[in-house]
Design an enzyme around this catalytic site. Structure first.
Site, mmCIF file in Angstrom:
data_model
loop_
_atom_site.group_PDB
_atom_site.id
_atom_site.type_symbol
_atom_site.label_atom_id
_atom_site.label_comp_id
_atom_site.label_asym_id
_atom_site.label_seq_id
_atom_site.Cartn_x
_atom_site.Cartn_y
_atom_site.Cartn_z
ATOM 1 N N ASP A 53 -2.296 -0.535 5.913
ATOM 2 C CA ASP A 53 -2.561 0.027 7.241
ATOM 3 C C ASP A 53 -4.045 -0.036 7.607
ATOM 4 O OD1 ASP A 53 -2.935 2.016 5.209
ATOM 5 O OD2 ASP A 53 -3.145 3.512 6.798
ATOM 6 N N ASP A 93 -0.498 5.014 0.925
ATOM 7 C CA ASP A 93 -0.832 5.938 2.018
ATOM 8 C C ASP A 93 -0.776 5.242 3.374
ATOM 9 O OD1 ASP A 93 -1.401 8.208 0.361
ATOM 10 O OD2 ASP A 93 -3.244 7.207 -0.236
ATOM 11 N N ASP A 110 0.835 -1.198 0.000
ATOM 12 C CA ASP A 110 0.000 0.000 0.000
ATOM 13 C C ASP A 110 0.880 1.263 0.000
ATOM 14 O OD1 ASP A 110 -2.227 1.684 0.394
ATOM 15 O OD2 ASP A 110 -2.070 1.500 2.579
HETATM 16 MG MG LIG Z 1 -3.224 2.993 3.310
#
Ligand SMILES: [Mg+2]
Length: 178
Positions: A135, A12, A10
């Site tokens: 996240d 961000d 990922d």
């Molecule tokens: Mg993310």
């Protein structure tokens, strides 16, 4: 020779430190300094008094292009890239204006990642790989491979997935096995 395993990474909150960027934008806008400690465990929209603040920052030109990078991300992703099939997977369609900025950000910080390794998508449920580093639990919940939660201020209380505390920790996870 065994087949190289695939890792979906990922952007961000994993490659990029969005939190530091939000806090800097917020300080510029309001003059109020909020520390990283104050927002631990809070979802994005609860970090600031104005629930629309994060979305407003995300919508600003250059937000995605100027994101700070998380410590050791470059070195560890480069090493992973030498031993695994690495894909950068970002649900960028949530912010369609971010596509070019995200592409240019990757070209600057991860020049060893080719365009064939970049997947800008909508729902990550379509993604199949051996590992996913993300996240957000909702992206890992629909994933069929090994789900790895990358430590981020908003997920510190989540216990559903194996956690990678940092990129150094990710390096240990992938290279200290067996
Ligand atoms: Mg993310």
């Amino acid at each position: 020779m065994s087949k190289r395993e695939t890792i979906a990474i990922d952007m961000d909150g994993v490659l990029a430190n969005n939190m530091a960027h939000y806090l800097a934008y917020h300080f510029r806008e309001t003059g109020i300094r909020i520390t990283e400690t104050e927002i631990q465990g809070k979802p994005e929209e609860q970090c600031f008094e104005d629930p629309d603040a994060v979305y407003r920052y995300l919508a600003m030109p250059d937000f995605f292009r100027t994101l700070p990078i998380n410590p050791d991300a470059q070195e560890v992703v480069q090493r992973l890239n030498d031993h695994f099939n690495v894909y950068i997977v970002s649900a960028a369609m949530e912010f369609p204006w971010s596509l070019v900025e995200k592409y240019n950000w990757l070209a600057e910080h991860f020049p060893f990642i080719s365009w064939q390794q970049i997947v800008f998508c909508g729902d990550k449920g379509i993604v199949k790989a051996d590992y996913m580093i993300d996240d957000h639990c909702y992206n890992l919940q629909s994933f069929s491979g090994n789900s790895l939660l990358f430590n981020c201020y908003h997920n510190i209380n989540e216990t559903e997935f194996e956690r990678l505390n940092s990129w150094k920790d990710a390096e240990r996870y992938f290279f200290s096995k067996g």
